[in-house]
Design a protein around this motif. Structure first.
Motif, PDB file in Angstrom:
ATOM      1  N   GLY A 289      10.199   0.565  -2.760  1.00 18.09           N
ATOM      2  CA  GLY A 289       9.632  -0.591  -3.624  1.00 18.09           C
ATOM      3  C   GLY A 289       8.483   0.065  -3.484  1.00 18.09           C
ATOM      4  O   GLY A 289       7.956   0.792  -3.763  1.00 18.09           O
ATOM      5  N   ASN A 290       7.546  -1.428  -4.259  1.00 16.34           N
ATOM      6  CA  ASN A 290       6.609  -0.912  -5.443  1.00 16.34           C
ATOM      7  C   ASN A 290       4.908  -1.572  -3.951  1.00 16.34           C
ATOM      8  O   ASN A 290       5.238  -1.622  -3.024  1.00 16.34           O
ATOM      9  CB  ASN A 290       6.055  -1.963  -6.569  1.00 16.34           C
ATOM     10  N   ASN A 291       4.269  -0.194  -3.845  1.00 13.20           N
ATOM     11  CA  ASN A 291       3.067  -0.650  -2.991  1.00 13.20           C
ATOM     12  C   ASN A 291       3.656  -0.642  -1.833  1.00 13.20           C
ATOM     13  O   ASN A 291       3.397  -1.831  -0.951  1.00 13.20           O
ATOM     14  CB  ASN A 291       2.231  -1.674  -3.666  1.00 13.20           C
ATOM     15  N   MET A 292       4.540   0.211  -1.600  1.00 12.06           N
ATOM     16  CA  MET A 292       4.607   0.238  -0.294  1.00 12.06           C
ATOM     17  C   MET A 292       3.754   0.897   0.763  1.00 12.06           C
ATOM     18  O   MET A 292       2.839   1.548   0.196  1.00 12.06           O
ATOM     19  CB  MET A 292       6.201   1.076   0.176  1.00 12.06           C
ATOM     20  N   SER A 293       3.500   0.816   2.463  1.00 13.86           N
ATOM     21  CA  SER A 293       2.754   0.763   3.073  1.00 13.86           C
ATOM     22  C   SER A 293       3.097   1.650   3.646  1.00 13.86           C
ATOM     23  O   SER A 293       4.092   2.669   3.317  1.00 13.86           O
ATOM     24  CB  SER A 293       2.768  -0.386   4.424  1.00 13.86           C
ATOM     25  N   GLN A 294       2.307   3.052   3.937  1.00 13.00           N
ATOM     26  CA  GLN A 294       3.017   4.710   4.839  1.00 13.00           C
ATOM     27  C   GLN A 294       4.137   4.436   5.401  1.00 13.00           C
ATOM     28  O   GLN A 294       5.106   5.051   5.307  1.00 13.00           O
ATOM     29  CB  GLN A 294       1.968   4.898   5.291  1.00 13.00           C
ATOM     30  N   ASN A 295       3.801   3.425   6.366  1.00 22.34           N
ATOM     31  CA  ASN A 295       4.432   2.637   7.597  1.00 22.34           C
ATOM     32  C   ASN A 295       5.993   2.883   7.032  1.00 22.34           C
ATOM     33  O   ASN A 295       7.006   3.031   7.484  1.00 22.34           O
ATOM     34  CB  ASN A 295       4.095   1.619   9.211  1.00 22.34           C
ATOM     35  N   ASP A 296       6.090   1.846   6.477  1.00 27.04           N
ATOM     36  CA  ASP A 296       7.521   1.407   5.259  1.00 27.04           C
ATOM     37  C   ASP A 296       8.186   2.407   5.180  1.00 27.04           C
ATOM     38  O   ASP A 296       8.971   2.543   4.535  1.00 27.04           O
ATOM     39  CB  ASP A 296       7.193  -0.002   4.403  1.00 27.04           C
ATOM     40  N   PHE A 297       7.362   3.068   3.712  1.00 27.81           N
ATOM     41  CA  PHE A 297       7.779   4.198   2.797  1.00 27.81           C
ATOM     42  C   PHE A 297       8.352   5.449   3.747  1.00 27.81           C
ATOM     43  O   PHE A 297       9.451   6.167   3.591  1.00 27.81           O
ATOM     44  CB  PHE A 297       7.065   5.129   2.494  1.00 27.81           C
ATOM     45  N   ILE A 298       8.211   5.654   5.329  1.00 25.76           N
ATOM     46  CA  ILE A 298       8.438   6.819   6.463  1.00 25.76           C
ATOM     47  C   ILE A 298      10.237   5.994   6.558  1.00 25.76           C
ATOM     48  O   ILE A 298      10.735   6.845   6.811  1.00 25.76           O
ATOM     49  CB  ILE A 298       7.605   6.844   7.870  1.00 25.76           C
ATOM     50  N   GLU A 299       9.232   4.960   6.918  1.00 23.82           N
ATOM     51  CA  GLU A 299      10.490   4.729   7.903  1.00 23.82           C
ATOM     52  C   GLU A 299      11.965   4.112   6.939  1.00 23.82           C
ATOM     53  O   GLU A 299      13.403   4.299   6.703  1.00 23.82           O
ATOM     54  CB  GLU A 299      10.772   2.544   7.794  1.00 23.82           C
TER      55      GLU A 299
ATOM     56  N   ASN B  95       2.997   9.827  11.539  1.00 18.61           N
ATOM     57  CA  ASN B  95       3.992   9.503  10.494  1.00 18.61           C
ATOM     58  C   ASN B  95       3.753  11.037  10.179  1.00 18.61           C
ATOM     59  O   ASN B  95       5.539  11.584   9.461  1.00 18.61           O
ATOM     60  CB  ASN B  95       3.905   8.353   9.850  1.00 18.61           C
ATOM     61  N   TYR B  96       2.612  11.543  10.570  1.00 19.79           N
ATOM     62  CA  TYR B  96       2.659  12.862   9.832  1.00 19.79           C
ATOM     63  C   TYR B  96       3.375  13.869  10.514  1.00 19.79           C
ATOM     64  O   TYR B  96       4.235  14.942   9.597  1.00 19.79           O
ATOM     65  CB  TYR B  96       1.726  14.044   9.649  1.00 19.79           C
ATOM     66  N   LYS B  97       3.986  13.686  11.629  1.00 21.45           N
ATOM     67  CA  LYS B  97       5.050  14.998  13.116  1.00 21.45           C
ATOM     68  C   LYS B  97       6.155  14.439  11.815  1.00 21.45           C
ATOM     69  O   LYS B  97       6.832  15.350  12.053  1.00 21.45           O
ATOM     70  CB  LYS B  97       4.826  14.214  14.174  1.00 21.45           C
ATOM     71  N   LYS B  98       6.814  13.053  11.424  1.00 20.67           N
ATOM     72  CA  LYS B  98       8.623  13.536  10.974  1.00 20.67           C
ATOM     73  C   LYS B  98       8.242  14.426   9.100  1.00 20.67           C
ATOM     74  O   LYS B  98       9.623  14.733   8.813  1.00 20.67           O
ATOM     75  CB  LYS B  98       8.311  11.438  10.561  1.00 20.67           C
ATOM     76  N   ILE B  99       7.084  14.779   8.974  1.00 23.12           N
ATOM     77  CA  ILE B  99       7.107  14.886   7.833  1.00 23.12           C
ATOM     78  C   ILE B  99       6.968  16.421   8.088  1.00 23.12           C
ATOM     79  O   ILE B  99       7.883  17.054   7.581  1.00 23.12           O
ATOM     80  CB  ILE B  99       6.018  14.349   6.757  1.00 23.12           C
ATOM     81  N   TYR B 100       6.533  16.691   8.816  1.00 22.98           N
ATOM     82  CA  TYR B 100       6.141  18.194   9.463  1.00 22.98           C
ATOM     83  C   TYR B 100       7.378  18.746   9.765  1.00 22.98           C
ATOM     84  O   TYR B 100       7.731  19.623   9.301  1.00 22.98           O
ATOM     85  CB  TYR B 100       4.973  18.120  10.388  1.00 22.98           C
TER      86      TYR B 100
END
Length: 461
Positions: free
Chosen positions: A180-190, A246-251
């Protein structure tokens, strides 16, 4: 050392003669006013060499400066780009008091914070405040403020970049990811969590096509976790723990730096074409940004989705990162001329193309006029043309930016909340301390304590 009355009288006579002859006003207009009587008319600068020549940007800046200030001689010291030799010599010589008048650098290759702590950067604030010709409205205040430190302006970014991601409508749909537009970092990872869970590294499936710097990821959150001026950290904040998780999931779902062989950008398009990644992440050069939609359409036949990395709270504001920067050496005897060179570089409008070859624009110009010119040049000169973007892909037709791409372009040029400065030392410290937690070998509390201690030492050095 005292000056004799006789010498003062002689100097006064010389000034009177010059004024009477009409020479002094002419000299003043042509650039001598930049250095002041009694100061050197030589301006020294290290020039970064690309294939044995000055970069196109550097040569353009020098040529424009010489036209405007013909009475100032530029002393060039050419240094090659190999093995980071340029940044090493610039820093070492400046710390020893033998550096050039103008300091030109990239924060990724030279620690700006160490330069600030060493107090080798002159304050640009007095020059900016006295400069009636400086068009502040032509620049983003958030970009220019990147160099503020202890009430001083220690450097000025010539350009900036915004950490972004690119994907396609079909990739998102097939992966079951809704953004979605203007998602929070948490929502983006979720939103990407199911895709992350499905990744099997042995099958070469990744979340991002290129490694994301941990400090850039922290910066994109919009939260300040390190206070350089007061030498404090805020790693105990619950927000820091969430960002690290959140970074751990990306890493763990993206390539490591040691696994990358291609240059940034190439691996992203290739992976999107192959369907082996969800996001191509790249700090696009301005010309690349305007072409990105055409490349995605040409490579995949799909519609591009592009956005900046989400902030922690989810807003339409953008966190920029300083690109190439310029400063004045505190030991310079020609500070006004150095300032004039910086202003010339800052306001120079470099064309996107030069004799058919793309100028390697470093990121997005700080100048609004330069950005508009680049955008209009793309519309006038590139739209409708065909070109081959790589050896293994055919020719593509350059498209007029869609409404969506233009909206993103406006967002990252008009909606900058603040500009951060990359710190290679901090990035290295954070990765060394946090990697055991990221890889599940140690607890968060144990690595956090180690991180706090090491960063505290670094800030107080």
């Amino acid at each position: 050392m005292k000056i004799s009355k006789k010498k003062l009288i002689i100097a006064g006579i010389i000034v009177i003669v010059l004024a009477a002859a009409g020479v002094y006003p002419i000299l003043n207009k042509s650039g001598v006013k930049s250095i002041g009587i009694g100061k050197s008319n030589v301006l020294s600068i290290y020039t970064l060499q690309v294939n044995g020549k000055n970069s196109i940007q550097m040569q353009t800046w020098i040529d424009n400066f010489k036209k405007k200030y013909p009475n100032i001689n530029i002393k060039e010291t050419p240094i090659g780009i190999e093995n980071n030799e340029y940044s090493k010599k610039l820093l070492a010589n400046s710390l020893s008091g033998n550096g050039p008048d103008v300091l030109y650098f990239n924060p990724e290759e030279l620690n700006v914070h160490s330069m600030q702590k060493s107090q080798i950067l002159a304050d640009l604030k007095p020059f900016v405040e006295k400069d009636k010709d400086f068009d502040a409205e032509n620049y983003s205040k958030a970009v220019l403020n990147a160099g503020k430190h202890n009430g001083k302006i220690t450097f000025i970014p010539l350009d900036y970049y915004v950490d972004s991601y690119i994907t396609t409508d079909k990739l998102l749909e097939s992966s079951g990811v809704k953004l979605g537009n203007n998602m929070s970092q948490n929502d983006f990872i979720e939103a990407a969590s199911k895709y992350i869970s499905s990744i099997n590294r042995s099958k070469n499936k990744t979340l991002f096509a290129y490694p994301i710097s941990i400090t850039n990821f922290l910066a994109s959150s919009g939260i300040d976790f390190v206070d350089y001026e007061n030498k404090k950290t805020y790693f105990n904040k619950p927000e820091f723990r969430k960002v690290i998780d959140n970074y751990k999931k990306i890493y763990n779902s993206s390539p490591k730096q040691t696994e990358i062989t291609a240059t940034s950008g190439e691996e992203g398009y290739d992976a999107i074409k192959a369907g082996t990644t969800l996001f191509s992440d790249d700090r696009l050069f301005l010309s690349d940004l305007l072409e990105s939609e055409s490349k995605i359409k040409g490579v995949t036949g799909e519609t591009q989705i592009i956005n900046s990395m989400p902030t922690y709270n989810g807003t339409d504001k953008v966190i920029a990162m300083a690109g190439e920067c310029m400063a004045i050496n505190k030991s310079s005897k020609n500070k006004k001329a150095a300032y004039d060179f910086i202003k010339t570089a800052l306001s120079t409008e470099i064309k996107v193309k030069s004799k058919g070859n793309f100028v390697p624009l470093e990121y997005i110009p700080a100048s609004k006029k330069s950005r508009d010119i680049t955008f209009n040049q793309y519309l006038e000169n590139e739209v409708g043309k065909t070109e081959q973007i790589s050896k293994h892909d055919g020719s593509i037709t350059m498209l007029k930016p869609s409404n969506e791409l233009q909206a993103y372009y406006n967002k990252i040029t008009q909606n900058i909340e603040k500009t951060e400065v990359y710190d290679p030392t901090l990035d290295d410290l954070m990765m060394k301390c946090l990697t055991p937690y990221l890889e599940g070998k140690e607890s968060y509390d144990s690595v956090l304590k180690d991180l706090q201690e090491k960063v505290k030492v670094y800030l107080n050095e």
